[in-house]
Every structure is written in structure tokens, then in C-alpha cells.
Design an enzyme around this catalytic site. Sequence first.
Site, short mmCIF file in Angstrom:
data_model
loop_
_atom_site.label_atom_id
_atom_site.label_comp_id
_atom_site.label_asym_id
_atom_site.label_seq_id
_atom_site.Cartn_x
_atom_site.Cartn_y
_atom_site.Cartn_z
N GLN A 285 5.65 66.74 22.81
CA GLN A 285 5.42 65.70 23.82
C GLN A 285 6.21 64.42 23.59
OE1 GLN A 285 1.28 64.91 24.47
NE2 GLN A 285 1.11 66.53 25.99
N GLY A 351 18.17 63.09 11.25
CA GLY A 351 19.22 62.88 10.25
C GLY A 351 20.59 63.30 10.75
N GLU A 374 33.52 41.87 28.99
CA GLU A 374 33.48 41.63 30.44
C GLU A 374 32.29 40.74 30.79
OE1 GLU A 374 36.02 43.26 30.27
OE2 GLU A 374 36.58 44.31 32.11
N GLY A 375 31.98 39.85 29.85
CA GLY A 375 30.83 38.96 30.02
C GLY A 375 29.61 39.55 29.32
N GLU A 378 24.06 37.92 28.52
CA GLU A 378 23.57 36.57 28.84
C GLU A 378 24.36 36.00 30.03
OE1 GLU A 378 24.36 37.69 25.78
OE2 GLU A 378 22.38 37.74 24.85
N1 COS Z 1 34.80 34.65 42.27
C1 COS Z 1 35.65 33.67 42.70
N2 COS Z 1 35.56 32.38 42.29
C2 COS Z 1 34.60 32.08 41.39
C3 COS Z 1 33.69 33.04 40.91
C4 COS Z 1 33.81 34.36 41.38
N3 COS Z 1 32.99 35.32 40.97
N4 COS Z 1 32.85 32.44 40.04
C5 COS Z 1 33.21 31.14 39.97
N5 COS Z 1 34.27 30.92 40.79
C6 COS Z 1 34.95 29.66 41.02
C7 COS Z 1 33.96 28.60 41.49
O1 COS Z 1 33.82 28.60 42.90
C8 COS Z 1 34.61 27.32 40.98
O2 COS Z 1 35.66 26.96 41.84
P1 COS Z 1 35.92 25.39 42.24
O3 COS Z 1 36.15 24.67 40.97
O4 COS Z 1 37.07 25.47 43.15
O5 COS Z 1 34.64 24.96 42.90
C9 COS Z 1 35.25 27.76 39.67
O6 COS Z 1 35.45 29.16 39.79
C10 COS Z 1 34.40 27.42 38.46
O7 COS Z 1 33.17 28.09 38.60
P2 COS Z 1 31.89 27.73 37.69
O8 COS Z 1 31.65 26.26 37.75
O9 COS Z 1 30.82 28.66 38.09
O10 COS Z 1 32.43 28.09 36.24
P3 COS Z 1 31.70 27.98 34.83
O11 COS Z 1 32.62 27.35 33.87
O12 COS Z 1 30.32 27.44 34.99
O13 COS Z 1 31.65 29.52 34.36
C11 COS Z 1 30.64 31.69 33.92
C12 COS Z 1 30.70 30.39 34.75
C13 COS Z 1 29.84 31.55 32.64
C14 COS Z 1 29.97 32.68 34.84
C15 COS Z 1 32.09 32.17 33.59
O14 COS Z 1 32.71 31.31 32.66
C16 COS Z 1 32.12 33.58 33.03
O15 COS Z 1 32.03 34.56 33.77
N6 COS Z 1 32.26 33.69 31.68
C17 COS Z 1 32.43 34.96 31.04
C18 COS Z 1 33.86 35.34 30.96
C19 COS Z 1 34.00 36.78 30.62
O16 COS Z 1 33.37 37.64 31.21
N7 COS Z 1 34.88 37.07 29.67
C20 COS Z 1 34.99 38.40 29.21
C21 COS Z 1 36.20 39.02 29.03
S1 COS Z 1 37.57 38.76 29.91
S2 COS Z 1 39.01 39.05 28.63
#
Ligand code: COS
Length: 389
Positions: A285, A351, A374-375, A378
Site C-alpha cells: 500500500q 538502496g 530560468e528564474g 522564488e
Molecule cells: N515581458 C516584457 N517586458 C517585461 C516583462 C516581460 N515578461 N517583465 C518586465 N518587463 C519590463 C517592464 O515592463 C519594465 O519596463 P519599463 O521599464 O519600460 O517599464 C522592465 O521590464 C522592468 O521590469 P520590472 O520592474 O518588473 O523588473 P525587476 O527588476 O523588478 O525584475 C524580475 C523583475 C525579478 C521578475 C526579473 O528580474 C526576473 O525575471 N529575474 C530572474 C531572471 C532570470 O530568470 N534569470 C535566469 C536565467 S537567464 S541566463
Amino acid sequence: MDYAETDEQQMIRELVRDFAESVLAPTVEHRDQNQIPPSAEWQEFLEFGLQGVTIPEQYGGSPVDDISESIIVEELARIDPSFAVMYCVHVGLCAKTIALHGNDAQKEQYLTRLAAGDVGAYSLSEAGAGTDAAAMICKAKLSDDGKHYLLNGEKMWVTNGAQAQIIVLFAKDVDHPDYGVKKHGGSTAFIVDSSFEGFSVGKKEDKLGIRSSDTCTLVLENCKVPVENVLKGVGKGFPIAMNALDNSRIGIAAQALGIAQGAYEAALQYAHEREAFGKPIAYHQMIMAYLADMATRIEAARLLVYRASWVKQQHYEHGGPRHSKEASMAKLYAGDTAMWVSERAIQVLGGYGYTKEFPVERFFRDAKITQIYEGTQEVQRIVIARALK
Ligand code: COS
């Protein structure tokens, strides 16, 4: 609402499954243990043309629908998650980004090469800019003759970094009016050819999982990038980077789904073969409960991945809103599912699951990265929560 796969989707699944089982499976353990990239396997894969699924036909591509794209990644990851991420970055982060944001000349020059088999990469992260992508410090400056941008700095965690010939790479133009004003000000997407002067591959990471996928630092020392290689326009890079991640998070979710499926199948088979207390453990089970929960979570992940793929396609075709929320939900759930299922799979094998005799320990190691790259999980929650209305 129709949940059935189309004839084309089924055909693609069978084709990729057959390739993964016959070409990838025989070498996957050796490549994992010795950190050997799947270059020979990539060459064999090219005969199907699936490296061009995000590239329009006029540039030599062979487009498929977005659910099919996820099915391809899922089937590759079911056997070899390293090959799956190599593929995912090539078609998603690199080719798709150029297809969406490139001009005709850029598409003609680079998409044709990517469709023909040159490997693509994408380079956003840096030592101090992973989750906080806008904090990148790699700099770009226009040369005195105005013909090139000179790029300086180091990019990190670049999948396909050593293999790629074509890289979509982000740096900040220090002379852009938004530079130092907005946090992501000056961010620009460049198409970088690995043969460009001033470009070199740095440290190769020695990783816990996806060890057959190469992950490197890229070093830019006055790297000379022609001005024609700016995607969309100087200072327009950050939304391009974010949009690319919205697309590729679905790919990583599909990779996680394939990892979970591979681990689950290994556990199911073992549970039916291994006997304890006079019957196969599949009929005890507690093991039954594990297997039932694994199968249920995998199906739930699959629905989220395919739905996100479908939403992505609808949005592009009809100019609709972003699919950030759907992509992040799929990545969040599928990544956690891959981790949970692969850990339970080890438990079912006991094991034996802890040894390299069975693939579940590799799936377990490979699963972890799907909660990070890719993020991180969190970041997915940040994206989802921001999209809630
Ligand atoms: N598509 C298009 N534009 C986007 C978007 C999206 N999905 N998300 C945000 N934007 C734009 C916003 O509209 C904003 O534009 P303006 O400045 O012209 O208004 C700009 O990008 C900044 O957006 P935001 O203020 O949301 O950015 P932050 O710095 O707060 O970042 C997160 C937000 C944390 C979500 C972002 O930094 C992120 O995704 N980080 C993870 C990166 C990642 O995945 N890296 C992994 C590997 S890649 S090698």
C-alpha cells in the site's frame, strides 16, 4: 476544450522518443559522469530538422505548434535532461528571440545558421546579477568609428556557452540616456558570434546535475560586435530578456515534466519487478500511494505545461497580453514535481536507487536545477503574484 493530441503531435512525440531511446540513452550515463556535451548526438538529431521549430520556413526552419515544442523537450528530458536543455536554449532563448525581435537582415544571417545546425545560446546572468537581472554590469560602448560596440565584462551560467556559435547576449550601453537613471537603463540585446574578436569562453562549471550540458563563463574583452547586431534598438534589451524568459520558462517546465516522467517510469518498472514479503512491492500500500501521487502530480504538471504553451501561441498569433503568469505557474509546479517525483523514485528503489546502476539518482540530481534556472522558484512566485488581479 480538446485534450487529445493531434496526429502531428503524436507523430513528433514518437519520433523524438525513438531518437532519445536509440541515440541518447546508450551514451547518457557516460556523458553525465564525464561531463561530455552531446555534440555527436546533436549532429544525429539535425537530420529531423527539429532544431528549426521556432524558425520561419523562409530561413530554413520547420515551425511546429507550441505544444509540440514542449512535447519535444519533454521526450528528450525523459531520457536525457542535458540534451533537453541544450535544445531548449537553442530553439527558445536564442532562435525564438531572434525570430521575434530581429530585423530581416539579422534573421537571414543568423536564423539560417541556427536552422542549419549552428548551436545557439543566451547570456543574461552575471556573478552579481542572477535573480536581479537588471543589476547586470557588462558594458557596451560605441567605437570611435561608430561601426562596432565594444563589450566588456563577464557573463555567467551560460548554457551551451562553449558549444554555441551564436549567442543572444545582454550588456548595458553606457552612453544611453537611461543608463544609471533606470535600473535596467541602457540594457541592450546583441547577437554575438563566438568568432568575434575579444570573445572567449572562460571557466566551465562542475555541476551537481545536467552534467552533460555545458555551462560556462563568457569573457568579453573589447569584444567587437557590429552595430548591425543590436536587436531591436539600443536600450531596448530588458523587455526582450524578460519576454525570452517567459517563453523559455515553459521549455524548462517541459524539461522538468520529462525528468519526472523518466524517474516515475523507472520506479514503476522496478516496483513491478522487485518482490518483498511475497509480492511485487507495487502491491504494497505505501508504494502504491507513492506511485499514485507521482502519476497524479505528473499529469497536473503536464496540463499546466501544455496550457502555458497553448496560451503562448494564442497570444503571439493574436497580439494578446503576456503569458508570464502561465509560464511561471508551469515552471513552478513542474520543477517542484520533478524534484518530488525523483526523490520518491529513489525511495521506491531503496538502496539501488542511491546507486548509478539505475537512472533515478541522475534524474534526482538533474531535477534540482529546474527549481533554480530560468528564474528560481522564488522569482516565479514574484511573477505570478504580480500578475494576480
Ligand atoms: N515581458 C516584457 N517586458 C517585461 C516583462 C516581460 N515578461 N517583465 C518586465 N518587463 C519590463 C517592464 O515592463 C519594465 O519596463 P519599463 O521599464 O519600460 O517599464 C522592465 O521590464 C522592468 O521590469 P520590472 O520592474 O518588473 O523588473 P525587476 O527588476 O523588478 O525584475 C524580475 C523583475 C525579478 C521578475 C526579473 O528580474 C526576473 O525575471 N529575474 C530572474 C531572471 C532570470 O530568470 N534569470 C535566469 C536565467 S537567464 S541566463
